[in-house]
Design an enzyme around this catalytic site. Sequence first.
Site, PDB file in Angstrom:
ATOM      1  N   ARG A  81       0.813  -1.212   0.000  1.00 45.43           N
ATOM      2  CA  ARG A  81       0.000   0.000   0.000  1.00 45.43           C
ATOM      3  C   ARG A  81       0.852   1.270   0.000  1.00 45.43           C
ATOM      4  O   ARG A  81       1.909   1.320   0.616  1.00 45.43           O
ATOM      5  CB  ARG A  81      -0.933  -0.001   1.220  1.00 45.43           C
ATOM      6  CG  ARG A  81      -1.894  -1.178   1.231  1.00 45.43           C
ATOM      7  CD  ARG A  81      -2.761  -1.199   2.487  1.00 45.43           C
ATOM      8  NE  ARG A  81      -3.663  -2.344   2.463  1.00 45.43           N
ATOM      9  CZ  ARG A  81      -3.366  -3.552   2.939  1.00 45.43           C
ATOM     10  NH1 ARG A  81      -2.185  -3.756   3.502  1.00 45.43           N
ATOM     11  NH2 ARG A  81      -4.236  -4.535   2.851  1.00 45.43           N
TER      12      ARG A  81
ATOM     13  N   HIS B  18       2.687 -12.949  -5.473  1.00 46.46           N
ATOM     14  CA  HIS B  18       1.551 -12.993  -4.550  1.00 46.46           C
ATOM     15  C   HIS B  18       0.897 -14.380  -4.519  1.00 46.46           C
ATOM     16  O   HIS B  18      -0.325 -14.492  -4.546  1.00 46.46           O
ATOM     17  CB  HIS B  18       0.529 -11.930  -4.952  1.00 46.46           C
ATOM     18  CG  HIS B  18      -0.312 -11.424  -3.818  1.00 46.46           C
ATOM     19  ND1 HIS B  18      -1.320 -12.158  -3.238  1.00 46.46           N
ATOM     20  CD2 HIS B  18      -0.291 -10.235  -3.163  1.00 46.46           C
ATOM     21  CE1 HIS B  18      -1.900 -11.438  -2.291  1.00 46.46           C
ATOM     22  NE2 HIS B  18      -1.289 -10.270  -2.217  1.00 46.46           N
TER      23      HIS B  18
ATOM     24  N   ASP C 166      -1.793  -9.452   8.425  1.00 48.07           N
ATOM     25  CA  ASP C 166      -1.654  -8.762   7.130  1.00 48.07           C
ATOM     26  C   ASP C 166      -0.556  -7.719   7.281  1.00 48.07           C
ATOM     27  O   ASP C 166      -0.708  -6.565   6.871  1.00 48.07           O
ATOM     28  CB  ASP C 166      -2.980  -8.107   6.729  1.00 48.07           C
ATOM     29  CG  ASP C 166      -2.976  -7.607   5.288  1.00 48.07           C
ATOM     30  OD1 ASP C 166      -2.020  -7.928   4.549  1.00 48.07           O
ATOM     31  OD2 ASP C 166      -3.914  -6.882   4.898  1.00 48.07           O
TER      32      ASP C 166
ATOM     33  N   GLU D  76       4.737 -12.546   1.111  1.00 43.37           N
ATOM     34  CA  GLU D  76       5.116 -11.559   0.106  1.00 43.37           C
ATOM     35  C   GLU D  76       6.431 -10.882   0.511  1.00 43.37           C
ATOM     36  O   GLU D  76       6.455  -9.990   1.349  1.00 43.37           O
ATOM     37  CB  GLU D  76       4.010 -10.516  -0.047  1.00 43.37           C
ATOM     38  CG  GLU D  76       2.643 -11.111  -0.367  1.00 43.37           C
ATOM     39  CD  GLU D  76       1.516 -10.141  -0.070  1.00 43.37           C
ATOM     40  OE1 GLU D  76       1.525  -9.019  -0.614  1.00 43.37           O
ATOM     41  OE2 GLU D  76       0.619 -10.501   0.728  1.00 43.37           O
TER      42      GLU D  76
END
Length: 347
Positions: free
Chosen positions: A80, A180, A252, A312
Amino acid sequence: MEYSFKTIGSYENKDLIEYTIENKNGIKVTVLNLGGVITGIYTPDKAGSFKNIVLGYEDINDYIENEAYYGAIIGRFAGRIYTGKIEIQGKVYELETNHLGVNNLHGGTFGYHTKLWNVCGVEEDNQVGLVLEYTSENGEAGFPGEVKVKVKYILNDDNEFYFMVAGETDKTTVLNITNHSYFNLSGDAERNILNHKLMIKASNYLELSEDFAATGKVLKVEETPFDFRIEKEIGRDVSEDHYQIKAGGGYDHPFKFDDEIGLVELKDEKSGRAMTVTTDNPYVVVYATNYPVEKKLYNGNYPELRMAVCLETQNAPIGINACNKEESILKPGEQYTHYTKYKFYTL
């Protein structure tokens, strides 16, 4: 060692091609030219039965949008970018805020995962692989600079699978690339990953805000649900009453490796499948399928909560007050290079 390919559909009036590489031990990897998507990694369990250990769609057309980013090459920026705005050399670039209307996620709706890559096969004595190339134009998805990217997927007879990335730009920009893939070592997503054991050699992780932005604060994993320095089941603490578990809907988060070469281990004792991940990336973002995308998997079922885990390997996200931005700046004349190695074995 084997390398083959077949046309399985079309995309933007061009062939949609699936490539297969296989080593002498029967381990096989299948990859699309669309997004460089890894549709399958087939490894044996302790009884010698080969099954797919990554998630993928039943309908090949679902990879065209690929909202879950299954198996894809992610760029121009993995993770992000808070507010979707980034200042580079005094100029502010406004990017799509495709996540909650707040963050730019994985390079935007039309990131590298949606592009057709040029692919060629490579075969050597003890390894076989694919070389994928893509040129991202200046201004694509709002990012500055023309960026030329080369990705190598290499499988050898030691059951090691490499994801290697190189990139260069003609204008100062940001670059942060990952793969991913969603891993589920039970094989063909037979069951969820709550009983998978995970080890991450990381003493610190990054704090997230309520809108999933990195705050700039580095937190200790010690005495928290985020402590994976000694292997434990993913499901043990994933629903704990902890403010960072609540912020991410589970795991996450970017974990900062303790060493220059990062190490992750994932095991499924029931099937006997296991893997180690080593990388020169500074972080691994662990995502435990907190928000499943309701599209049918290749096994005929729909994904469930905690169906798989993403590992990731990448740089840190760009968060509040542009924290972490500098580590992803790429200038003309510089080379962006990183690798991740997956070693498959049985317990």
